[in-house]
Design an enzyme around this catalytic site. Structure first.
Site, PDB file in Angstrom:
ATOM      1  N   LYS A 106       1.047  -1.517  -0.146  1.00 49.66           N
ATOM      2  CA  LYS A 106       0.029   0.045   0.396  1.00 49.66           C
ATOM      3  C   LYS A 106       0.629   0.769   0.176  1.00 49.66           C
ATOM      4  O   LYS A 106       2.255   1.498   0.881  1.00 49.66           O
ATOM      5  CB  LYS A 106      -0.454   0.103   1.194  1.00 49.66           C
ATOM      6  N   ASN A 221     -18.267   6.222  -6.328  1.00 56.63           N
ATOM      7  CA  ASN A 221     -17.326   5.044  -6.647  1.00 56.63           C
ATOM      8  C   ASN A 221     -18.200   3.944  -7.380  1.00 56.63           C
ATOM      9  O   ASN A 221     -18.965   3.534  -7.257  1.00 56.63           O
ATOM     10  CB  ASN A 221     -15.618   5.162  -7.033  1.00 56.63           C
TER      11      ASN A 221
END
Ligand code: GLU
Length: 414
Positions: A106, A221
């Protein structure tokens, strides 16, 4: 900050419990509890007004025992070390659950992309890639989009990495536009993955998706795509919420119109006079609740109000440990975040495979392969939870961490 720390602590606690269930000792937990590699970089960027601003960025590589590390890069003012580390561990879990040959990674940059011009964002994206370029690559660590990053940013990053390495490195990063080696189906993958797990959950709960009532927290989204896909399958979307307000109609909202309005206005709830306070979303009578917004939304304070029989966690960490306990005891089926949101990285894996092959699949094939992965993951976790009397979250962690722990042991790392 405390919210992030809570998330980190609960992720570590559940991981520890999962490792013990699998018969691993504390030595394995010591290895797994933090990323094996964590980079902190400072990126100087020439701003449009001529000044130079220095941004701080991170990249965490949790564990590469089973393959390259994989995971998104977020641009957000609240990005911090501890959260990036925990999120990289979550990526290990997601990749383990869907059986992808990746460990977790990440990245994040502390910045406010809404206050920056496109040119500034391009310079920041390129500067970050330059700073981490020696430590990432198609065979070692493969980034992707995350909060406030998108296909354009992936394109700049791919281009920068390609320049540094003097070859077209499509497989360096996923979530690219189609014209630049992206995969069909990637932009809807997280939503479709969540919907597939919901379909499997409804079978176990004897609910017919057609006519079922769904409430969705968050119309971004993930939330808006989930609403659209479920609506097209015949479900009734009875409520949606955004940052401030919510919409509720027991007979079902007009999702197609809401999606259209969202495209035109960005937000939709403020356009309606009959909107309600966003908190009321959780009280709505429904069969399926989809938290698709922020973390720590379902807590011991509101868990009792929830009427849904299935909760699909499309956001990261929306339910606190206490709320998970209350709801599980009441027989609510929670599809945990690391499972419900694993569709994105799964299609990222397909994108990487296609880039490596130089052969691109039609959307139907991508979606079919995604379905196979998600169905298998859901049912393995559900059966594990039933057989071993665990809640779904612990079962997901057990499946998610198993392969990385085994591979680490075979390698002699713990
Ligand atoms: N950022 C997404 C996630 O957290 C996608 C990661 C990826 O595609 O590698 O799952």
């Amino acid at each position: 900050m405390t919210e992030h720390n809570d998330l980190v602590t609960s992720t570590q606690e559940i991981t520890k419990e999962a490792l013990h269930k699998l018969g691993f000792d504390d030595g394995m937990y010591e290895l797994i509890k933090e990323p094996l590699r964590f980079l902190e970089v400072r990126v100087p960027v020439r701003m449009d007004d001529g000044t130079v601003k220095t941004f701080t960025g991170y990249r965490a590589q949790h564990n590469h025992a089973v393959g390259p590390t994989k995971g998104g890069i977020r641009f957000h003012p609240d990005v911090n070390k501890e959260e990036v580390k925990a999120l990289s561990m979550w990526m290990t879990l997601k990749c383990g659950i869907t059986n992808l040959p990746f460990g977790g990674g990440k990245g994040g940059i502390i910045c406010d992309p809404r206050q920056m011009s496109n040119q500034e964002l391009e310079r920041l994206s390129r500067g970050y890639v330059k700073a981490i370029s020696q430590f990432v690559g198609p065979e070692s660590d493969i980034p992707a989009p995350d909060v406030y990053t998108n296909p354009q940013i992936m394109s700049w990053m791919m281009d920068e990495y390609s320049k540094i390495n003097r070859s077209n490195a499509f497989a360096f990063i996923t979530g690219k536009p189609l014209s630049l080696g992206g995969s069909q189906g990637r932009n809807r993958a997280t939503a479709l993955g969540a919907v597939i797990t919901i379909e499997e959950a409804t079978k176990r709960k004897n609910i017919d998706i057609k006519g079922s009532r769904v409430a969705i927290q968050g119309f971004g989204n993930a939330g808006s795509f989930i609403a659209k896909i479920l609506h097209d399958m015949g479900a009734k979307i009875v409520a949606i919420s955004e940052s401030f307000r919510a919409l509720h109609n027991p007979n079902g909202l007009d999702v197609d119109r809401l999606v259209e309005l969202k495209e035109q206005h960005g937000r939709v709830t403020q356009l309606f006079d009959d909107s309600i306070p966003k908190e009321q979303l959780f009280e709505v009578d429904c069969d399926i609740l989809v938290p698709a917004a922020l973390s720590n939304q379902i807590t011991e304070d509101n868990a009792h109000q929830i009427k849904a029989k299935i909760i699909a966690e499309a956001a990261n960490g929306p339910t606190t440990p206490e709320a998970t306990r209350i709801l599980t005891e009441r027989g609510v089926l929670i599809i945990p975040d690391v499972l419900a949101s694993a569709g994105g990285v799964t299609v990222s894996y397909f994108e990487w495979v296609q880039n490596n092959q130089g052969y691109y699949w039609p959307e139907a094939e991508v979606n079919m392969k995604l379905r196979e992965k998600m169905v298998e993951a859901f049912n393995t976790i559900y059966d594990l939870a039933e057989d071993r009397k665990m809640d779904m979250r612990l079962a997901a962690y057990v499946l998610g961490i198993k392969r990385t722990a085994e591979a680490s042991r075979f390698r002699g790392w713990a």
